[in-house]
Design a protein around this motif. Structure first.
Motif, mmCIF file in Angstrom:
data_model
loop_
_atom_site.group_PDB
_atom_site.id
_atom_site.type_symbol
_atom_site.label_atom_id
_atom_site.label_comp_id
_atom_site.label_asym_id
_atom_site.label_seq_id
_atom_site.Cartn_x
_atom_site.Cartn_y
_atom_site.Cartn_z
ATOM 1 N N GLU A 202 -2.280 9.835 62.282
ATOM 2 C CA GLU A 202 -3.677 9.887 61.863
ATOM 3 C C GLU A 202 -4.421 8.581 62.125
ATOM 4 O O GLU A 202 -5.643 8.518 61.973
ATOM 5 N N ASN A 203 -3.699 7.542 62.521
ATOM 6 C CA ASN A 203 -4.383 6.282 62.826
ATOM 7 C C ASN A 203 -5.328 6.429 64.014
ATOM 8 O O ASN A 203 -6.249 5.639 64.200
ATOM 9 N N TYR A 205 -7.417 8.838 64.445
ATOM 10 C CA TYR A 205 -8.570 9.640 64.048
ATOM 11 C C TYR A 205 -9.677 8.725 63.502
ATOM 12 O O TYR A 205 -9.410 7.792 62.760
ATOM 13 N N THR A 206 -10.918 9.025 63.885
ATOM 14 C CA THR A 206 -12.067 8.262 63.409
ATOM 15 C C THR A 206 -13.147 9.230 62.931
ATOM 16 O O THR A 206 -13.034 10.445 63.126
ATOM 17 N N ASN A 207 -14.168 8.683 62.325
ATOM 18 C CA ASN A 207 -15.295 9.505 61.871
ATOM 19 C C ASN A 207 -16.597 8.798 62.223
ATOM 20 O O ASN A 207 -17.374 8.387 61.359
ATOM 21 N N SER A 208 -16.828 8.674 63.520
ATOM 22 C CA SER A 208 -17.964 7.907 64.008
ATOM 23 C C SER A 208 -19.304 8.565 63.715
ATOM 24 O O SER A 208 -20.346 7.905 63.750
ATOM 25 N N ASP A 210 -19.883 10.440 60.852
ATOM 26 C CA ASP A 210 -19.927 10.785 59.417
ATOM 27 C C ASP A 210 -19.758 12.288 59.188
ATOM 28 O O ASP A 210 -20.460 12.909 58.376
ATOM 29 N N ALA A 215 -12.198 12.452 59.132
ATOM 30 C CA ALA A 215 -11.868 11.856 60.431
ATOM 31 C C ALA A 215 -11.405 12.921 61.417
ATOM 32 O O ALA A 215 -10.821 13.937 61.048
ATOM 33 N N TRP A 216 -11.651 12.662 62.697
ATOM 34 C CA TRP A 216 -11.295 13.613 63.744
ATOM 35 C C TRP A 216 -10.931 12.873 65.027
ATOM 36 O O TRP A 216 -11.233 11.701 65.202
ATOM 37 N N ALA A 217 -10.248 13.602 65.900
ATOM 38 C CA ALA A 217 -10.014 13.150 67.268
ATOM 39 C C ALA A 217 -10.523 14.258 68.172
ATOM 40 O O ALA A 217 -10.718 15.392 67.730
ATOM 41 N N LYS A 279 -13.698 18.670 68.628
ATOM 42 C CA LYS A 279 -13.160 17.919 67.494
ATOM 43 C C LYS A 279 -11.911 18.616 66.946
ATOM 44 O O LYS A 279 -11.879 19.838 66.800
#
Length: 599
Positions: A202-203, A205-208, A210, A215-217, A279
């Motif tokens: 999960e590292n 994954y971000t939520n750029s 919002d 969080a997603w990739a 996503k």
């Protein structure tokens, strides 16, 4: 099949069969929790004898074996010490330790590993797997031995693990990887159905944007092949008309893509100038097939594992330094993720610093599992290092450390050497501008590079993971002909486990032993009983005998299969038992063991 040949093979080929049985002797003061032979174990003793001692309880029950044997570099100081009845091998004992100039060191390594791998093969369950770390010195011989013992169809793969990230300038080729051989007890294709896929990290994954879902990739929105209903033009928010990549189609039909847009599941890279991506949230991600290249940033390296061990033994660092290159916890955890489930039994017969126990406890804490570890370590640091690390991990520990932040890294070239003043000026500016943020700024030259780092000291407490284990040593060898003389009186459960395994070729469930009823347990075809106490006077009494009344009682209580009764004596003949149609067979001590072996 091609066989490996090495000097001494004919003497060690079946040596594992002649290794005497040594009972496990618990030391309650060195373990954590109640003594339990069927729980977590740490055994101090020669690992060949210890593996034989584990056979009655664990034969065919171990799910995963991870071992880190001597790499045989010539600088490890290991010694060949198996008591093989051969003048040649007895001569080897006088030339220990095995050094770089020993012309037979590769033969000795093979002779040492062969019987241990034979026993490890027997301890593995039918769908179990073994993972062995080696370097270039013995990797090819290790694989040849495993091919012969496990079979080439059980070879799963050879993994390259990045053991170091820095460069060794003194080497001919700077070693960056170690190898890990993986074999299964069953066929490779059968084990494939059992092994686990890796959970995505999960590292990444971000939520750029919002996203309220978290969080997603993103994954590509395309698929292999051509499907007419999945080939259409997509217009991006920037007005760019997009087609699928050549030779591919979109990942879904147009109505499905419109639904994904409405749900705000579509990601447009480069402000809509590139093809769309979809996503994906962590809970939706499918497991990943394990790769054969494991990077240090994912599972750790020897430098990080040494630092971790020093933290565990803060204030007593000399103990940690007894192990040159401990394996990182992350490396073993990756093995556990692939090869175990939540109630697996994990064995490490070259336990060293106890990394395997640490990894099992961490993995159990992560997924609420109940895996058990069985560790064997023969060196005298088994208590003060292997077991002590496990105690600390279970109970928690405090440590002090240093957090380092790299501020400058430059290669030392002739040009920079001539302009040293400019480099010194850079260092001076760093000390002025960044110095107040750290406790100190350090400068070092390492592997041809100038490295400037900021360091901050810290003190932390690591919470214990909980758990327990039993610490054991190996008792004197059980010699059956000495039992009635009182020279060797093993505990009831130890002798019972040995006899049950020899009689049935099955491991004994220790929890099922009922000493009060003289009952050991049952196999598929018989119930097994042992009339015995570790008391010489009792063994000479009339109570220590199979009687007609006892035979009638057990035959009436358990009618589903025949009975085998081990006892020092009997007061009823086999003829009388047969005449009464009692399916009870008497196996006399101390000769029963030898009788069963011949059969």
């Amino acid at each position: 099949m091609t066989e490996i040949n090495f000097k001494g093979k004919e003497f060690v080929y079946n040596h594992h069969l002649s290794v005497p049985f040594h009972p496990l002797v618990p030391h309650a003061d060195k373990g954590v929790g109640e003594v339990a032979f069927d729980g977590n174990l740490i055994v101090q003793g020669d690992n060949l004898k210890a593996l034989k001692a584990l056979m009655p309880m664990y034969a065919g029950k171990v799910d995963c074996i991870f071992i880190d044997p001597p790499y045989n570099t010539g600088h490890e100081g290991w010694g060949y010490n198996d008591n093989v009845n051969s003048p040649m091998i007895k001569e080897w004992l006088a030339s220990n330790p095995v050094g770089e100039d020993d012309g037979l060191r590769h033969d000795k390594w093979c002779a040492m590993m062969w019987p241990r791998l034979r026993l490890l093969h027997e301890l593995l369950g039918e769908t179990g797997s073994i993972w062995i770390t080696l370097d270039d010195n013995e990797i090819h011989r290790g694989r040849a031995i495993l091919d012969e013992i496990f079979g080439t169809d059980s070879f799963v793969g050879q993994i390259a693990w990045q053991k170091r990230t820095s460069r060794e300038n003194r080497a001919v080729l700077s070693p960056s990887i170690d190898h890990m051989l993986v074999y299964s007890k069953c066929l490779k294709d059968t084990w494939k159905l059992r092994r686990n896929l890796l959970v995505p990290n999960e590292n990444g994954y971000t939520n750029s944007d919002d996203d309220p879902r978290g969080a997603w990739a993103s994954i590509p929105f395309s698929a292999q092949g051509h499907r007419d209903n999945q080939v259409y033009t997509i217009v991006s928010p920037a007005g760019v008309k997009l087609k699928p990549p050549k030779g591919r189609c979109w990942g879904a039909t147009e109505p499905e893509f419109e639904r994904l847009k409405r749900e705000k599941r579509v990601h447009w890279p480069k402000n809509g100038q590139s093809r769309p991506r979809i996503k994906q949230y962590p809970e939706e991600a499918k497991g990943l097939v394990p790769m054969t290249l494991w990077f240090a940033k994912e599972v750790g390296d020897t430098e990080s594992s040494k630092k971790h061990l020093l933290e565990v033994f803060a204030g007593n660092e000399d103990v940690a330094l007894e192990i040159h290159a401990p394996k990182p916890v992350g490396l073993v955890k990756r093995v556990l993720e692939i090869a175990t489930n939540r109630d697996s039994i994990v064995l490490d017969s070259f336990a060293g610093s106890g990394t395997t126990a640490h990894a099992v406890l961490e993995q159990n804490n992560f997924d609420k599992g109940s895996r058990k570890f069985v560790l064997v370590e023969m060196e005298d640091y088994a208590d003060r290092l292997t077991a002590e690390r496990t105690r600390k991990v279970i109970g928690g520990y405090a440590y002090q450390g240093t957090q380092s932040t790299e501020l400058l890294r430059e290669s030392i070239t002739w040009t920079r050497f001539k302009n040293a003043e400019r480099t010194l000026e850079k260092i001076s500016k760093i000390q002025v501008l960044d110095g107040p943020k750290f406790d100190r700024v350090t400068t070092e030259v390492k592997d041809g590079e100038l490295i400037v780092s900021g360091e901050k000291d810290y003190a932390q407490n690591t919470e214990g993971l909980g758990g327990s284990f039993t610490y054991c040593t190996l008792g004197d060898a059980v010699e059956m002909d000495k039992i009635l003389t009182g020279e060797a009186l093993p505990a009831y459960n130890q002798l019972g486990a040995l006899l049950f395994h020899m009689a049935t070729n099955c491991p004994l469930e220790m929890a099922g032993i009922d000493q009060g009823a003289n009952y050991l347990g049952q196999s598929e075809d018989r119930h097994v009983w042992l009339i015995y106490r570790d008391d010489l006077d009792w063994l000479k009494s009339q109570e220590a005998a199979l009687t007609l009344s006892f035979a009638r009682q057990i035959a009436a209580d358990k009618t589903d299969k025949p009975h085998l009764v081990f006892a020092p004596a009997r007061f009823v003949s086999q003829k009388l038992l047969n005449e009464e149609h009692l399916q009870v067979e008497f196996a006399p001590l101390p000769f029963a063991l030898y009788r069963i072996e011949r059969n």
